[in-house]
Motif scaffolding. Structure first.
Motif, mmCIF file in Angstrom:
data_model
loop_
_atom_site.group_PDB
_atom_site.id
_atom_site.type_symbol
_atom_site.label_atom_id
_atom_site.label_comp_id
_atom_site.label_asym_id
_atom_site.label_seq_id
_atom_site.Cartn_x
_atom_site.Cartn_y
_atom_site.Cartn_z
ATOM 1 N N ALA A 185 26.276 41.986 -27.804
ATOM 2 C CA ALA A 185 27.174 43.069 -28.207
ATOM 3 C C ALA A 185 26.422 44.394 -28.359
ATOM 4 O O ALA A 185 27.042 45.437 -28.542
ATOM 5 C CB ALA A 185 27.848 42.722 -29.530
ATOM 6 N N SER A 186 25.099 44.349 -28.274
ATOM 7 C CA SER A 186 24.328 45.571 -28.510
ATOM 8 C C SER A 186 24.236 46.424 -27.243
ATOM 9 O O SER A 186 24.665 46.008 -26.168
ATOM 10 C CB SER A 186 22.933 45.221 -29.018
ATOM 11 O OG SER A 186 22.163 44.608 -28.006
ATOM 12 N N PHE A 187 23.669 47.614 -27.383
ATOM 13 C CA PHE A 187 23.512 48.520 -26.253
ATOM 14 C C PHE A 187 22.384 48.014 -25.363
ATOM 15 O O PHE A 187 21.231 48.002 -25.773
ATOM 16 C CB PHE A 187 23.204 49.926 -26.772
ATOM 17 C CG PHE A 187 23.054 50.947 -25.679
ATOM 18 C CD1 PHE A 187 24.147 51.676 -25.235
ATOM 19 C CD2 PHE A 187 21.821 51.154 -25.069
ATOM 20 C CE1 PHE A 187 24.008 52.606 -24.222
ATOM 21 C CE2 PHE A 187 21.687 52.084 -24.048
ATOM 22 C CZ PHE A 187 22.780 52.804 -23.622
ATOM 23 N N LEU A 188 22.727 47.576 -24.164
ATOM 24 C CA LEU A 188 21.730 46.961 -23.290
ATOM 25 C C LEU A 188 21.536 47.758 -22.010
ATOM 26 O O LEU A 188 22.471 48.363 -21.496
ATOM 27 C CB LEU A 188 22.161 45.527 -22.949
ATOM 28 C CG LEU A 188 22.183 44.586 -24.157
ATOM 29 C CD1 LEU A 188 22.885 43.285 -23.807
ATOM 30 C CD2 LEU A 188 20.762 44.319 -24.642
ATOM 31 N N PRO A 189 20.310 47.761 -21.499
ATOM 32 C CA PRO A 189 20.029 48.545 -20.298
ATOM 33 C C PRO A 189 20.419 47.789 -19.037
ATOM 34 O O PRO A 189 20.505 46.553 -19.029
ATOM 35 C CB PRO A 189 18.511 48.694 -20.335
ATOM 36 C CG PRO A 189 18.050 47.416 -20.953
ATOM 37 C CD PRO A 189 19.112 47.041 -21.967
ATOM 38 N N ILE A 216 10.421 42.938 -21.681
ATOM 39 C CA ILE A 216 11.525 43.894 -21.546
ATOM 40 C C ILE A 216 12.346 43.944 -22.833
ATOM 41 O O ILE A 216 12.782 45.012 -23.272
ATOM 42 C CB ILE A 216 12.408 43.530 -20.325
ATOM 43 C CG1 ILE A 216 11.593 43.722 -19.032
ATOM 44 C CG2 ILE A 216 13.669 44.380 -20.293
ATOM 45 C CD1 ILE A 216 12.307 43.254 -17.772
ATOM 46 N N THR A 217 12.551 42.783 -23.461
ATOM 47 C CA THR A 217 13.296 42.746 -24.729
ATOM 48 C C THR A 217 12.584 43.595 -25.788
ATOM 49 O O THR A 217 13.224 44.320 -26.557
ATOM 50 C CB THR A 217 13.453 41.297 -25.211
ATOM 51 O OG1 THR A 217 14.091 40.536 -24.182
ATOM 52 C CG2 THR A 217 14.293 41.217 -26.476
ATOM 53 N N ASN A 218 11.269 43.525 -25.826
ATOM 54 C CA ASN A 218 10.519 44.400 -26.736
ATOM 55 C C ASN A 218 10.836 45.866 -26.454
ATOM 56 O O ASN A 218 11.087 46.646 -27.373
ATOM 57 C CB ASN A 218 9.004 44.175 -26.572
ATOM 58 C CG ASN A 218 8.539 42.864 -27.180
ATOM 59 O OD1 ASN A 218 9.249 42.246 -27.966
ATOM 60 N ND2 ASN A 218 7.350 42.431 -26.800
ATOM 61 N N ILE A 237 9.597 34.628 -15.398
ATOM 62 C CA ILE A 237 10.725 35.490 -15.765
ATOM 63 C C ILE A 237 10.910 35.515 -17.284
ATOM 64 O O ILE A 237 11.239 36.552 -17.868
ATOM 65 C CB ILE A 237 12.008 35.041 -15.016
ATOM 66 C CG1 ILE A 237 11.873 35.422 -13.531
ATOM 67 C CG2 ILE A 237 13.256 35.661 -15.624
ATOM 68 C CD1 ILE A 237 13.022 34.968 -12.647
ATOM 69 N N ALA A 238 10.657 34.377 -17.935
ATOM 70 C CA ALA A 238 10.750 34.339 -19.403
ATOM 71 C C ALA A 238 9.717 35.278 -20.035
ATOM 72 O O ALA A 238 10.021 35.996 -20.992
ATOM 73 C CB ALA A 238 10.561 32.914 -19.907
ATOM 74 N N VAL A 274 17.542 39.013 -21.616
ATOM 75 C CA VAL A 274 17.475 40.177 -22.504
ATOM 76 C C VAL A 274 18.747 40.258 -23.351
ATOM 77 O O VAL A 274 18.696 40.540 -24.548
ATOM 78 C CB VAL A 274 17.239 41.469 -21.695
ATOM 79 C CG1 VAL A 274 17.396 42.707 -22.572
ATOM 80 C CG2 VAL A 274 15.850 41.444 -21.052
ATOM 81 N N ARG A 275 19.883 39.967 -22.721
ATOM 82 C CA ARG A 275 21.159 39.949 -23.440
ATOM 83 C C ARG A 275 21.111 38.934 -24.584
ATOM 84 O O ARG A 275 21.604 39.179 -25.673
ATOM 85 C CB ARG A 275 22.262 39.574 -22.432
ATOM 86 C CG ARG A 275 23.636 40.015 -22.822
ATOM 87 C CD ARG A 275 24.549 40.141 -21.587
ATOM 88 N NE ARG A 275 24.557 38.949 -20.743
ATOM 89 C CZ ARG A 275 24.375 38.965 -19.421
ATOM 90 N NH1 ARG A 275 24.175 40.104 -18.780
ATOM 91 N NH2 ARG A 275 24.393 37.847 -18.725
ATOM 92 N N GLN A 276 20.509 37.777 -24.329
ATOM 93 C CA GLN A 276 20.421 36.735 -25.366
ATOM 94 C C GLN A 276 19.494 37.129 -26.508
ATOM 95 O O GLN A 276 19.743 36.783 -27.663
ATOM 96 C CB GLN A 276 19.876 35.429 -24.765
ATOM 97 C CG GLN A 276 20.899 34.603 -24.018
ATOM 98 C CD GLN A 276 20.233 33.480 -23.216
ATOM 99 O OE1 GLN A 276 19.056 33.176 -23.384
ATOM 100 N NE2 GLN A 276 20.997 32.862 -22.331
#
Lengths: 323, 323
Positions: free
Chosen positions: B300-304, B258-260, B251-252, B291-293
């Motif tokens: 605080a950013s725009f996250l999917p 996904i973070t990319n 998962i990591a 991904v939030r981290q």
């Protein structure tokens, strides 16, 4: 965001580039030539309202320099460092300016009866190069600025790509090495932490430390804090083995990042700007070779030209004017 | 590529999904419901001309199944595994089909008086999910298929992103670890070589080997060649420490990829499909947390939203019909 009422003959556009040291303004004509210019100090750290007043001042001075008025303009665009919400016209966060949630477009809108658009500074530089610079007439372009950090801009189908929300087109914050070097963004292993000028300097210092008799070390004149992004290239071009190793590794990092961009975007062109890009073909020739080797589908696949940006600081003004 | 002459009332679309084992055809209505279906064996390895004849056959059977004719259709779309040149309608290279430079659209065009479009199969699945599935009404979406490899599709501003040339949207072939595991594409360290089902099985086998008393190992019943993508998750859900370590690491890896994608595209949604995606929230909940981290700008950013695909195999047909 607009109460636009320009004359039908309006054809100029105003562009502003907010830099770390100066706010540069320009008016451009339909051919994207800058026909009026002005610059005022940024004095980063001041309250945003005061900076906004100086942005207005710079724009007015640029109009004056060009000998025309706001009525002859179609729009005002602003390129700003940091994370920008283009839709709401807000600077979400700018480390350089010490700003957070600043409604910049709204504030500027009060001073002008033009549509006001804002975007990230690297985005504007990319759009400028596509409209009037090295990538003129290209439809899909990725630009990487190799400076203190690695900024980036993405133009797709001829238009700036902004994503569904702020904080996109941050190619500098995609991985090269999971759990690798600490990046300014808090993550580890981003392209920025391997391919920025800052990263190159770190890599070169480390090599110079262990090879004090190398030209790489000697060019620092006994003080490694004098290392900059140019010294490793100077040493490498002179045939210094330590310099060549540093440059070769740096180019490998950058090529890996560009290969990622190719496998995602298949752009016609990848543009490099910022300090390191001044190395020209000494940088781009080996980059093209490595990307050809490593891109998905290899040398037979659709590959971009890798070029250096052409417009220098003007890219930001011209891009902003075209937002 | 078209000599289109449908009736003004035409509103159906034909979609074909060329899979490794079967060619699936469907006709869809304006609501993107599949109203006629057919499937014929792919028999990969045959000359492409023979396969093309069977594609025509499958399309005709699907029309028959729906009880309408070609004249009631607006277009024919084909999703094909491999590198596709959508502009020329050519399959540049397909490993699964053993094809190279196959003018598929041109060949199909001879059998139909409809506009013929082709694209990569993962691209079609993405478009299908955006038009009628889990990402309905989303404008910017990235889909990753977690199967033998890691396929991907990118929808930007509601349209499939194809790049300036073939071989784009290959998110599976961007780096996680420079010089890491060998990837099928020849490069080292791609997302595919860490986050595909194949990679998970490799990671799980390795862990089971060193921990023969773990549930992870025992579920293979003494034969590690029985390891599949489900076993590590089954072991982890049962509280097995070895299984949990494998799943956590997997998962990591996936979260890093996904973070990319988030830092580049800021999509509204990231969709997962393929075998591993069946793990549902057990997979997507920790992914969203990571991904939030790690995304640029953090929580605080725009996250999917991170979701699993909804349409299964139908996504490919519906997407192809919408090309």
């Amino acid at each position: 965001m607009s109460n636009h009422s320009t004359s039908p003959a309006a054809s100029r556009r105003l562009g502003i580039d907010i830099g770390g040291t100066s706010i540069k303004a320009g008016t451009v004509n339909q051919e994207n030539e800058i026909i009026g210019r002005a610059a005022v100090p940024t004095d980063a750290g001041r309250p945003w309202q005061t900076v906004a007043q100086d942005i207005v001042k710079a724009a007015q001075l640029a109009l004056q320099d060009a000998g025309h008025t706001e009525k002859e303009c179609l729009s005002l665009g602003v390129g700003c460092p940091g994370t920008i919400d283009a839709q709401s016209g807000t600077v979400v966060y700018s480390n350089n300016l010490h700003w957070k949630d600043v409604p910049l477009a709204q504030a500027l809108q009060k001073a002008f009866s033009l549509p006001v658009h804002i975007s990230n500074d690297a985005n504007c530089a990319t759009l400028g190069e596509v409209r009037a610079g090295a990538a003129k007439n290209c439809k899909n372009v990725v630009l990487l600025t190799l400076g203190t950090g690695v900024g980036s801009g993405i133009v797709l189908d001829g238009r700036l790509f902004e994503g569904s929300g702020p904080g996109g087109a941050e190619f500098g914050h995609t991985l090269l090495v999971m759990d690798g070097e600490r990046c300014t963004c808090g993550r580890r292993g981003c392209l920025e932490s391997y391919a920025s000028a800052t990263a190159l300097i770190r890599q070169a210092k480390k090599a110079a430390e262990t090879q004090p008799n190398s030209l790489l070390a000697k060019l620092c004149e006994g003080d490694l804090s004098r290392m900059d992004g140019r010294i490793p290239f100077t040493a490498a071009r002179s045939g210094d083995a330590a310099g060549q190793r540093v440059v070769k590794q740096y180019i490998a990092y950058l090529a890996a990042g560009i290969t990622n961009a190719v496998n995602i975007f298949r752009p016609e062109m990848v543009l490099l700007s910022g300090g390191i890009s001044k190395e020209g073909a000494y940088l781009t020739d080996p980059l093209e070779k490595l990307v050809r080797q490593n891109a998905f589908g290899g040398a037979a696949s659709f590959l971009p030209q890798i070029r250096t940006a052409a417009l220098g600081n003007d890219a930001g003004i011209i891009g902003a004017a075209n937002l």
